[in-house]
Every structure is written in structure tokens, then in C-alpha cells.
Design a protein around this motif. Structure first.
Motif, PDB file in Angstrom:
ATOM      1  N   ILE A 177       0.799  -1.234   0.000  1.00 33.91           N
ATOM      2  CA  ILE A 177       0.000   0.000   0.000  1.00 33.91           C
ATOM      3  C   ILE A 177       0.826   1.275   0.000  1.00 33.91           C
ATOM      4  CG2 ILE A 177      -1.936  -1.139   1.140  1.00 33.91           C
ATOM      5  CD1 ILE A 177      -1.162   0.488   3.674  1.00 33.91           C
ATOM      6  N   LEU A 178       2.133   1.200   0.289  1.00 35.92           N
ATOM      7  CA  LEU A 178       2.960   2.401   0.338  1.00 35.92           C
ATOM      8  C   LEU A 178       3.969   2.419  -0.797  1.00 35.92           C
ATOM      9  CD1 LEU A 178       3.791   2.741   4.142  1.00 35.92           C
ATOM     10  CD2 LEU A 178       1.984   3.877   2.848  1.00 35.92           C
ATOM     11  N   ASP A 179       4.163   3.610  -1.343  1.00 33.18           N
ATOM     12  CA  ASP A 179       5.213   3.809  -2.326  1.00 33.18           C
ATOM     13  C   ASP A 179       6.558   3.698  -1.613  1.00 33.18           C
ATOM     14  OD1 ASP A 179       5.991   4.974  -5.106  1.00 33.18           O
ATOM     15  OD2 ASP A 179       7.129   6.130  -3.632  1.00 33.18           O
ATOM     16  N   THR A 180       7.481   2.934  -2.169  1.00 33.48           N
ATOM     17  CA  THR A 180       8.745   2.690  -1.475  1.00 33.48           C
ATOM     18  C   THR A 180       9.624   3.927  -1.390  1.00 33.48           C
ATOM     19  OG1 THR A 180       9.702   1.881  -3.536  1.00 33.48           O
ATOM     20  CG2 THR A 180       8.805   0.241  -2.031  1.00 33.48           C
ATOM     21  N   LEU A 181       9.487   4.859  -2.319  1.00 36.18           N
ATOM     22  CA  LEU A 181      10.313   6.055  -2.294  1.00 36.18           C
ATOM     23  C   LEU A 181       9.736   7.134  -1.381  1.00 36.18           C
ATOM     24  CD1 LEU A 181      12.753   7.583  -3.410  1.00 36.18           C
ATOM     25  CD2 LEU A 181      11.312   8.338  -5.300  1.00 36.18           C
ATOM     26  N   THR A 182       8.444   7.425  -1.538  1.00 34.34           N
ATOM     27  CA  THR A 182       7.830   8.537  -0.798  1.00 34.34           C
ATOM     28  C   THR A 182       7.163   8.115   0.505  1.00 34.34           C
ATOM     29  OG1 THR A 182       5.716   8.294  -1.934  1.00 34.34           O
ATOM     30  CG2 THR A 182       7.366   9.753  -2.947  1.00 34.34           C
ATOM     31  N   GLN A 183       6.897   6.815   0.665  1.00 35.90           N
ATOM     32  CA  GLN A 183       6.162   6.279   1.814  1.00 35.90           C
ATOM     33  C   GLN A 183       4.733   6.836   1.893  1.00 35.90           C
ATOM     34  OE1 GLN A 183       7.272   3.731   4.005  1.00 35.90           O
ATOM     35  NE2 GLN A 183       8.646   3.608   2.266  1.00 35.90           N
ATOM     36  N   LEU A 184       4.216   7.295   0.759  1.00 33.44           N
ATOM     37  CA  LEU A 184       2.831   7.741   0.666  1.00 33.44           C
ATOM     38  C   LEU A 184       1.967   6.593   0.166  1.00 33.44           C
ATOM     39  CD1 LEU A 184       3.387  11.232  -0.979  1.00 33.44           C
ATOM     40  CD2 LEU A 184       2.908  10.741   1.423  1.00 33.44           C
ATOM     41  N   VAL A 185       0.672   6.645   0.485  1.00 35.41           N
ATOM     42  CA  VAL A 185      -0.261   5.608   0.055  1.00 35.41           C
ATOM     43  C   VAL A 185      -0.343   5.610  -1.462  1.00 35.41           C
ATOM     44  CG1 VAL A 185      -2.676   4.864   0.131  1.00 35.41           C
ATOM     45  CG2 VAL A 185      -1.590   5.742   2.182  1.00 35.41           C
ATOM     46  N   THR A 186      -0.300   4.425  -2.063  1.00 37.00           N
ATOM     47  CA  THR A 186      -0.381   4.324  -3.525  1.00 37.00           C
ATOM     48  C   THR A 186      -1.772   4.710  -4.010  1.00 37.00           C
ATOM     49  OG1 THR A 186      -1.045   2.020  -3.466  1.00 37.00           O
ATOM     50  CG2 THR A 186       1.328   2.476  -3.611  1.00 37.00           C
ATOM     51  N   ARG A 187      -1.834   5.100  -5.270  1.00 37.27           N
ATOM     52  CA  ARG A 187      -3.101   5.510  -5.874  1.00 37.27           C
ATOM     53  C   ARG A 187      -4.119   4.377  -5.821  1.00 37.27           C
ATOM     54  NH1 ARG A 187      -3.895   6.586 -12.204  1.00 37.27           N
ATOM     55  NH2 ARG A 187      -6.066   7.164 -12.119  1.00 37.27           N
ATOM     56  N   LYS A 188      -3.663   3.165  -6.117  1.00 39.14           N
ATOM     57  CA  LYS A 188      -4.552   1.997  -6.102  1.00 39.14           C
ATOM     58  C   LYS A 188      -5.181   1.804  -4.722  1.00 39.14           C
ATOM     59  CE  LYS A 188      -4.385  -2.982  -6.871  1.00 39.14           C
ATOM     60  NZ  LYS A 188      -3.513  -4.109  -7.190  1.00 39.14           N
ATOM     61  N   HIS A 189      -4.376   1.906  -3.671  1.00 34.86           N
ATOM     62  CA  HIS A 189      -4.912   1.727  -2.322  1.00 34.86           C
ATOM     63  C   HIS A 189      -5.813   2.904  -1.929  1.00 34.86           C
ATOM     64  CE1 HIS A 189      -5.238  -0.026   1.603  1.00 34.86           C
ATOM     65  NE2 HIS A 189      -4.876   1.104   2.165  1.00 34.86           N
ATOM     66  N   PHE A 190      -5.449   4.114  -2.352  1.00 38.27           N
ATOM     67  CA  PHE A 190      -6.288   5.278  -2.064  1.00 38.27           C
ATOM     68  C   PHE A 190      -7.680   5.091  -2.651  1.00 38.27           C
ATOM     69  CE2 PHE A 190      -7.989   9.375  -3.450  1.00 38.27           C
ATOM     70  CZ  PHE A 190      -8.112   9.990  -2.224  1.00 38.27           C
ATOM     71  N   TYR A 191      -7.755   4.620  -3.901  1.00 36.98           N
ATOM     72  CA  TYR A 191      -9.063   4.394  -4.515  1.00 36.98           C
ATOM     73  C   TYR A 191      -9.828   3.268  -3.817  1.00 36.98           C
ATOM     74  CZ  TYR A 191      -7.995   7.646  -8.239  1.00 36.98           C
ATOM     75  OH  TYR A 191      -7.698   8.777  -8.943  1.00 36.98           O
ATOM     76  N   PHE A 192      -9.120   2.251  -3.367  1.00 37.52           N
ATOM     77  CA  PHE A 192      -9.765   1.181  -2.610  1.00 37.52           C
ATOM     78  C   PHE A 192     -10.375   1.733  -1.319  1.00 37.52           C
ATOM     79  CE2 PHE A 192      -9.307  -1.760   0.971  1.00 37.52           C
ATOM     80  CZ  PHE A 192     -10.217  -2.728   0.589  1.00 37.52           C
ATOM     81  N   LEU A 193      -9.610   2.553  -0.597  1.00 37.38           N
ATOM     82  CA  LEU A 193     -10.125   3.155   0.638  1.00 37.38           C
ATOM     83  C   LEU A 193     -11.324   4.051   0.361  1.00 37.38           C
ATOM     84  CD1 LEU A 193      -6.805   4.071   2.483  1.00 37.38           C
ATOM     85  CD2 LEU A 193      -8.379   2.208   3.017  1.00 37.38           C
ATOM     86  N   ARG A 194     -11.237   4.813  -0.695  1.00 38.86           N
ATOM     87  CA  ARG A 194     -12.339   5.716  -1.033  1.00 38.86           C
ATOM     88  C   ARG A 194     -13.604   4.920  -1.332  1.00 38.86           C
ATOM     89  NH1 ARG A 194     -12.293   9.409  -6.273  1.00 38.86           N
ATOM     90  NH2 ARG A 194     -12.852   7.403  -7.123  1.00 38.86           N
ATOM     91  N   ARG A 195     -13.469   3.839  -2.094  1.00 39.32           N
ATOM     92  CA  ARG A 195     -14.639   3.001  -2.404  1.00 39.32           C
ATOM     93  C   ARG A 195     -15.196   2.347  -1.144  1.00 39.32           C
ATOM     94  NH1 ARG A 195     -11.370   1.139  -6.496  1.00 39.32           N
ATOM     95  NH2 ARG A 195     -11.062  -0.798  -5.394  1.00 39.32           N
ATOM     96  N   THR A 196     -14.316   1.940  -0.237  1.00 41.64           N
ATOM     97  CA  THR A 196     -14.737   1.245   0.980  1.00 41.64           C
ATOM     98  C   THR A 196     -15.464   2.184   1.938  1.00 41.64           C
ATOM     99  OG1 THR A 196     -12.870  -0.253   0.790  1.00 41.64           O
ATOM    100  CG2 THR A 196     -13.939  -0.123   2.927  1.00 41.64           C
ATOM    101  N   TYR A 197     -14.907   3.355   2.166  1.00 40.08           N
ATOM    102  CA  TYR A 197     -15.469   4.255   3.170  1.00 40.08           C
ATOM    103  C   TYR A 197     -16.635   5.089   2.680  1.00 40.08           C
ATOM    104  CZ  TYR A 197     -11.552   2.998   6.113  1.00 40.08           C
ATOM    105  OH  TYR A 197     -10.647   2.298   6.875  1.00 40.08           O
ATOM    106  N   TYR A 198     -16.703   5.333   1.382  1.00 40.41           N
ATOM    107  CA  TYR A 198     -17.770   6.170   0.860  1.00 40.41           C
ATOM    108  C   TYR A 198     -18.738   5.369  -0.004  1.00 40.41           C
ATOM    109  CZ  TYR A 198     -14.782   9.833   2.546  1.00 40.41           C
ATOM    110  OH  TYR A 198     -14.018  10.634   3.357  1.00 40.41           O
ATOM    111  N   LYS A 199     -18.993   4.165   0.416  1.00 43.66           N
ATOM    112  CA  LYS A 199     -19.853   3.240  -0.316  1.00 43.66           C
ATOM    113  C   LYS A 199     -21.304   3.385   0.105  1.00 43.66           C
ATOM    114  CE  LYS A 199     -18.976  -1.394  -1.724  1.00 43.66           C
ATOM    115  NZ  LYS A 199     -18.514  -2.716  -1.318  1.00 43.66           N
ATOM    116  N   LYS A 200     -21.797   4.566   0.192  1.00 44.54           N
ATOM    117  CA  LYS A 200     -23.156   4.814   0.688  1.00 44.54           C
ATOM    118  C   LYS A 200     -24.167   4.908  -0.401  1.00 44.54           C
ATOM    119  CE  LYS A 200     -21.375   7.040   4.723  1.00 44.54           C
ATOM    120  NZ  LYS A 200     -21.242   8.198   5.505  1.00 44.54           N
TER     121      LYS A 200
END
Length: 86
Positions: free
Chosen positions: A63-86
Motif C-alpha cells: 500500500i505504500l510507495d517505497t520512495l515517498t512512503q505515501l499511500v499508492t493511488r490503487k490503495h487510495f481508490y480502494f479506501l475511497r470506495r470502501t469508506y464512501y460506499k453509501k
């Protein structure tokens, strides 16, 4: 040094060929407290702990980019779909 320990049991927290740490148990009250069954049980538990540590590390790599240690785009979209699935 005298720590007054009478029984000690140690087991490595090991997965494949990598040692993550050591589990250390002691008893200052009585000798011979730990049995072979205790040793085997502790070994099984520490193997499970090592597998959990390795799984957590692999999940972090996924889930983390190895260089920046930021959440990857793929995981960000997964989280967005999971939490805002209303």
C-alpha cells in the motif's frame, strides 16, 4: 550478576531464515516450571507471531510507495470506495 531467576524459556520469533526477535519468559519463584510442552507451544505461538509480522510488512509494501512512503493511488481508490460506499 544474580537476578534470582530459577526458570527461563526462550524462543526465536523466526519466519523462514529471518529472525524478528526473541520471546523470553522467566520465573524467579521455582525451578523446572517450564516443560517440553511449554517449549513446543511457545515455539508454535512465536511462529504465528513471525508470520503476522511478515504479513504486516508485506501489506505495508503493497500500500505504500517505497520512495515517498505515501499511500499508492490503487490503495487510495480502494479506501475511497470502501469508506464512501453509501
Amino acid at each position: 550478576l544474580n537476578y534470582g531467576l530459577k526458570s527461563i524459556l526462550c524462543a526465536p520469533i523466526k519466519y523462514k531464515n529471518e529472525i524478528f526477535g526473541v520471546c523470553y519468559l522467566d520465573n524467579p519463584l521455582a525451578k523446572g516450571v517450564f516443560t517440553m510442552d511449554d517449549r513446543e507451544l511457545l515455539s508454535v505461538l512465536m511462529t504465528q507471531a513471525a508470520i503476522s509480522i511478515e504479513n504486516a510488512r508485506l501489506y505495508q509494501y503493497a500500500i505504500l510507495d517505497t520512495l515517498t512512503q505515501l499511500v499508492t493511488r490503487k490503495h487510495f481508490y480502494f479506501l475511497r470506495r470502501t469508506y464512501y460506499k453509501k
